[in-house]
Design a protein around this motif. Structure first.
Motif, mmCIF file in Angstrom:
data_model
loop_
_atom_site.group_PDB
_atom_site.id
_atom_site.type_symbol
_atom_site.label_atom_id
_atom_site.label_comp_id
_atom_site.label_asym_id
_atom_site.label_seq_id
_atom_site.Cartn_x
_atom_site.Cartn_y
_atom_site.Cartn_z
ATOM 1 N N VAL A 18 -30.446 27.267 -23.599
ATOM 2 C CA VAL A 18 -30.532 26.624 -22.287
ATOM 3 C C VAL A 18 -30.724 25.128 -22.481
ATOM 4 C CG1 VAL A 18 -31.772 26.516 -20.088
ATOM 5 C CG2 VAL A 18 -31.566 28.700 -21.295
ATOM 6 N N ARG A 19 -29.908 24.329 -21.810
ATOM 7 C CA ARG A 19 -30.025 22.872 -21.910
ATOM 8 C C ARG A 19 -30.039 22.246 -20.524
ATOM 9 N NH1 ARG A 19 -27.160 23.932 -26.737
ATOM 10 N NH2 ARG A 19 -28.055 22.847 -28.532
ATOM 11 N N LEU A 20 -30.811 21.170 -20.412
ATOM 12 C CA LEU A 20 -30.846 20.373 -19.187
ATOM 13 C C LEU A 20 -30.066 19.096 -19.445
ATOM 14 C CD1 LEU A 20 -32.171 19.794 -16.320
ATOM 15 C CD2 LEU A 20 -33.845 18.460 -17.623
ATOM 16 N N CYS A 21 -29.087 18.820 -18.598
ATOM 17 C CA CYS A 21 -28.299 17.598 -18.713
ATOM 18 C C CYS A 21 -28.727 16.626 -17.628
ATOM 19 C CB CYS A 21 -26.816 17.905 -18.595
ATOM 20 S SG CYS A 21 -26.220 18.897 -19.967
ATOM 21 N N ALA A 46 -33.905 4.862 -12.785
ATOM 22 C CA ALA A 46 -32.599 5.450 -12.463
ATOM 23 C C ALA A 46 -32.753 6.484 -11.372
ATOM 24 C CB ALA A 46 -31.979 6.084 -13.712
ATOM 25 N N ILE A 47 -31.654 6.749 -10.706
ATOM 26 C CA ILE A 47 -31.581 7.871 -9.768
ATOM 27 C C ILE A 47 -30.867 8.995 -10.505
ATOM 28 C CG2 ILE A 47 -30.663 8.658 -7.561
ATOM 29 C CD1 ILE A 47 -30.829 5.804 -6.579
ATOM 30 N N TYR A 48 -31.578 10.088 -10.698
ATOM 31 C CA TYR A 48 -31.096 11.104 -11.631
ATOM 32 C C TYR A 48 -30.381 12.266 -10.952
ATOM 33 C CZ TYR A 48 -34.192 8.783 -14.957
ATOM 34 O OH TYR A 48 -34.809 7.863 -15.748
ATOM 35 N N HIS A 49 -29.431 12.781 -11.665
ATOM 36 C CA HIS A 49 -28.825 14.078 -11.350
ATOM 37 C C HIS A 49 -29.078 14.992 -12.545
ATOM 38 C CE1 HIS A 49 -25.799 17.179 -10.516
ATOM 39 N NE2 HIS A 49 -25.449 17.037 -11.774
ATOM 40 N N THR A 50 -29.323 16.256 -12.291
ATOM 41 C CA THR A 50 -29.506 17.190 -13.402
ATOM 42 C C THR A 50 -28.652 18.429 -13.201
ATOM 43 O OG1 THR A 50 -31.407 18.230 -12.323
ATOM 44 C CG2 THR A 50 -31.863 16.460 -13.898
ATOM 45 N N ALA A 51 -28.354 19.074 -14.289
ATOM 46 C CA ALA A 51 -27.636 20.344 -14.291
ATOM 47 C C ALA A 51 -28.171 21.184 -15.446
ATOM 48 C CB ALA A 51 -26.136 20.124 -14.440
ATOM 49 N N ILE A 52 -28.090 22.485 -15.292
ATOM 50 C CA ILE A 52 -28.484 23.401 -16.358
ATOM 51 C C ILE A 52 -27.214 23.960 -16.988
ATOM 52 C CG2 ILE A 52 -29.559 25.622 -16.894
ATOM 53 C CD1 ILE A 52 -31.633 23.541 -16.327
ATOM 54 N N VAL A 53 -27.160 23.919 -18.312
ATOM 55 C CA VAL A 53 -26.031 24.500 -19.036
ATOM 56 C C VAL A 53 -26.538 25.725 -19.791
ATOM 57 C CG1 VAL A 53 -24.302 24.149 -20.829
ATOM 58 C CG2 VAL A 53 -24.820 22.310 -19.226
ATOM 59 N N PHE A 54 -25.922 26.846 -19.490
ATOM 60 C CA PHE A 54 -26.288 28.122 -20.114
ATOM 61 C C PHE A 54 -25.023 28.952 -20.257
ATOM 62 C CE2 PHE A 54 -27.175 32.647 -19.159
ATOM 63 C CZ PHE A 54 -27.872 32.980 -20.318
ATOM 64 N N GLN A 80 -28.931 12.059 -21.148
ATOM 65 C CA GLN A 80 -29.832 12.794 -22.035
ATOM 66 C C GLN A 80 -29.520 14.277 -21.924
ATOM 67 O OE1 GLN A 80 -33.919 12.395 -20.883
ATOM 68 N NE2 GLN A 80 -34.744 13.171 -22.810
ATOM 69 N N VAL A 81 -29.589 14.976 -23.040
ATOM 70 C CA VAL A 81 -29.473 16.431 -23.058
ATOM 71 C C VAL A 81 -30.769 16.980 -23.638
ATOM 72 C CG1 VAL A 81 -28.214 18.425 -23.937
ATOM 73 C CG2 VAL A 81 -26.965 16.343 -23.332
ATOM 74 N N VAL A 82 -31.513 17.713 -22.795
ATOM 75 C CA VAL A 82 -32.828 18.226 -23.192
ATOM 76 C C VAL A 82 -32.695 19.700 -23.560
ATOM 77 C CG1 VAL A 82 -35.211 18.595 -22.471
ATOM 78 C CG2 VAL A 82 -33.943 16.611 -21.616
ATOM 79 N N ASP A 83 -33.101 20.023 -24.773
ATOM 80 C CA ASP A 83 -33.081 21.424 -25.213
ATOM 81 C C ASP A 83 -34.307 22.119 -24.646
ATOM 82 O OD1 ASP A 83 -32.947 23.838 -26.484
ATOM 83 O OD2 ASP A 83 -32.559 23.007 -28.473
ATOM 84 N N LEU A 84 -34.082 23.072 -23.728
ATOM 85 C CA LEU A 84 -35.202 23.780 -23.100
ATOM 86 C C LEU A 84 -35.603 25.038 -23.848
ATOM 87 C CD1 LEU A 84 -34.209 23.481 -19.325
ATOM 88 C CD2 LEU A 84 -35.839 22.098 -20.613
ATOM 89 N N GLY A 85 -34.773 25.494 -24.773
ATOM 90 C CA GLY A 85 -35.110 26.701 -25.530
ATOM 91 C C GLY A 85 -34.101 27.803 -25.322
ATOM 92 N N LYS A 86 -34.527 29.017 -25.623
ATOM 93 C CA LYS A 86 -33.645 30.175 -25.529
ATOM 94 C C LYS A 86 -34.214 31.187 -24.555
ATOM 95 C CE LYS A 86 -31.924 29.771 -30.291
ATOM 96 N NZ LYS A 86 -31.745 30.472 -31.587
#
Length: 650
Positions: A18-21, A46-54, A80-86
């Motif tokens: 699972v990653r947060l972009c 910044a004004i942020y947008h996020t998405a989850i990649v799974f 930034q790509v944040v590694d949230l784990g598995k």
């Protein structure tokens, strides 16, 4: 806040990763950092947008929930790509959960500051791995709105940015097909569910529309002509049409009359649709020796020739290019292939001759301070419990769209590790707290998808009464049954229970709870158990209404037997209690409603018919009607007793 997704710079990943972009707004890139302190007194980088990649799918919220191939949107490279784990959750369960969020994350509910892509990412991240997205992103809207300029410009900024965040080009990119049938939109129900009387006073809050997952059948799509050139292809299609019908059209490239009926045949195939199971097949016998072998099997020597099959048996054969004859014969065949009408369809059963649109749920919130006092500080002082309480209060005050789910992983760990040490007389209050939270499909979906269903297993184990709810105190029975009913607000839970695969153990727990409480000495507990049977039966009932047999989803025989015993012994239960006439009638109504759901359109071989005969249930209902219980005018005594068990019995 919004508006950048992912790009092809996202590292490749395993399916369970699972990653947060994180990205900045396309228009505001750099402007927030340059002018924010001057305008608001607060530095906003910044004004942020996020998405989850799974599972190599990018999920985000804008014009509803979107599924895109990572890197296919126009939003550019993520900051930034944040590694949230598995996560250990199966892909289909994740899809079912995201589908449940669609009732909350609608296009109409989008708010740049209070209900945006970051709220969606937060909910999905908490469900998948129990981790929050970074606080500086999650809390940015609140930081901005606390400033005077933020409050003043909120509406203007929201409206101007909405044109971008919800515009078609803001969600451009290649769509990804859902991997679960449950991810298809839940149709809006046109029928109302049945509500149960609350056992506690409190407030009722607005909740998402909840539907039984098959409240409407899947929409039909046009059928097509199947072109084949071998016996193996033909046999496969005929087998697929074994419970419906099939037509074989023998043609050849040198047959001018055949071309006259080509448009008619295509039209008939499209009109037959895919749901009918009918197969309209075309064989060009001049195309190849293998195609000619098909003609030889049926001794076809001229074209055009048509051969029809009904329920696996040859029905008719004719030759000639006559469009009117072809239309008449095929339409008659399609009509003959339709399932025969069940005998119950002709009875006077208005209560049961309808689709069940909504499950029964208990949505009232009791006074939380009183509930906490009953539980005691040993359990409630934990931070995870406090977070859950804060969420419930926000949800009830402002609605679900403004109440992100708390860390349910932490709450589950705390509950399962401490439940046994809590005084037994407070167990019902803990179950009631979870019952209140489970009104939200996001919460009930989490509990349904948990590994080994550890939270529900802890709570639905008789609460310390040797796994036997029939001997549990009434308050334990009541809140456990209501919790189980509220779980049906989650399509994740429904998929597991009704489709009986990974959720077979969960279904067994729910059915055991209902069976044991149907034999409770408390009439009200029997009524609530009947409501749970209603929910369990709804899917099978709808399948029967749609003429789609699916008896595997039916409640088990032990549950059916307990229901019949509960009805026949109702007189003694009422006599032993202080129930008034209204309460007795309500209990009988609930029991008969559940029984009617199980009986309506049930096949003759269903064991329930044998049980009804063996227990002389029709006679028992006549005795109940003539007794002094004050239920003579209960309409279901006529529908179930006279119609279903009388005229509709086998």
């Amino acid at each position: 806040m919004d508006n950048i997704g992912t790009s092809n710079s996202i590292p490749s990943q395993n399916k369970n990763h699972v990653r947060l972009c994180v990205g900045k707004n396309v228009v505001e890139m750099g402007l927030a950092r340059q002018y924010s302190r001057t305008l608001t007194g607060v530095q906003i980088d910044a004004i942020y947008h996020t998405a989850i990649v799974f599972n190599n799918v990018e999920y985000f919220f804008g014009q509803g929930i979107h599924r895109k191939i990572p890197g296919s949107t126009h939003h550019g490279r993520p900051m930034q790509v944040v590694d949230l784990g598995k996560t250990d959750l199966p892909v289909d369960v994740v899809e079912e959960y995201i589908h449940s969020l669609a009732e909350i994350y609608t296009p109409e509910s989008y708010d740049l500051f209070l209900h945006n892509c970051n709220n969606f990412s937060q909910d999905l991240a908490m469900f998948l791995v129990g981790k929050s997205i970074p606080d500086d992103i999650r809390n940015l809207p609140e930081t901005f709105l606390k400033t005077p300029i933020g409050q003043m410009l909120r509406g203007q900024i929201d409206q101007s940015m909405r044109k971008m965040t919800q515009a078609p080009d803001a969600v451009a990119g290649q769509n990804v097909a859902s991997s679960s049938s449950a991810a298809k939109p839940i149709p809006k129900s046109t029928t109302n569910g049945v509500s149960t009387a609350p056992i506690t006073n409190g407030i009722t809050h607005k909740q998402p529309s909840t539907a039984i997952i098959n409240a409407q059948p899947l929409s039909d799509t046009p059928g097509q002509v199947h072109y084949i050139s071998s016996l193996s292809e033909l046999d496969r299609l005929l087998e697929a049409a074994h419970n419906s019908c099939a037509v074989i059209f023998f043609t050849s490239a040198t047959c001018p009359p055949c071309k006259i009926v080509y448009p008619t045949y295509d039209e008939l195939a499209a009109g037959a649709g895919t749901k009918s199971g009918a197969k309209l097949i075309k064989v060009d016998i001049s195309a190849s020796p293998s195609a000619n072998a098909v003609a030889q099997r049926y001794q076809v020597r001229a074209t055009p020739t048509f051969i029809t099959f009904l329920k696996g048996q040859k029905q008719d054969e004719w030759a000639g290019a006559n469009p009117s004859q072809l239309k008449g014969n095929v339409r008659l065949l399609l009509q003959m292939a339709q399932p025969s009408q069940h005998r119950h369809a002709t009875l006077k059963l208005p209560t049961f001759q309808r689709i069940i649109g909504k499950p029964i749920m208990c949505t009232r919130t009791p006074p939380l301070e009183k509930l906490l006092a009953k539980i005691g500080p040993q359990f409630t002082q934990d931070q995870s419990v406090q977070d859950l309480l804060s969420y419930i209060k926000t949800r009830d005050d402002k609605g679900m769209t403004e109440a992100p789910i708390p860390n349910l992983h932490a709450f589950s760990d705390h509950l399962t590790s401490s439940f046994a040490s809590i005084p037994a007389n407070t167990h019902f209050a803990v179950i009631d707290l979870v019952r209140v939270a489970a009104v939200d499909p996001r919460v009930s979906s989490f509990f349904a998808a948990e590994h080994d269903h550890k939270t529900l297993s802890t709570l639905l184990s008789g609460a310390g009464h040797s796994d036997n709810f029939s001997s549990a105190p009434y308050n334990i029975q009541a809140v456990s049954l209501q919790l189980a009913c509220n779980l049906f607000g989650s399509n994740v839970f429904q998929e597991q229970v009704f489709h009986g695969q990974s959720g077979s153990d969960l279904k067994e727990k729910i059915e055991t709870l209902a069976s044991q409480c149907l034999l409770s000495p408390h009439a009200n507990a029997r009524s609530m158990a009947a409501a749970l049977v209603y929910n369990l039966s709804a899917y099978t009932h709808n399948q029967r209404m749609h003429n789609i047999p699916d008896e595997d989803a039916s409640p088990n025989d032990d549950l059916s037997a307990a229901l019949l015993e509960s009805i026949t012994s109702l007189s003694s239960v009422v006599s032993a209690s202080t129930s008034n006439a209204a309460s007795t009638k309500e209990t009988l109504h609930a029991l008969l409603l559940a029984l009617g759901m199980l009986l309506y359109a049930a096949p003759p071989e269903d064991m329930l018919w044998d049980l009804c005969r063996a227990m002389d249930l029709r006679g028992a209902l006549k005795e109940i009607k003539s007794s002094d219980l004050g239920v003579k005018d209960e309409p279901l005594l006529k529908e179930v007793g006279d119609e279903l068990l009388g005229k509709g019995a086998f």
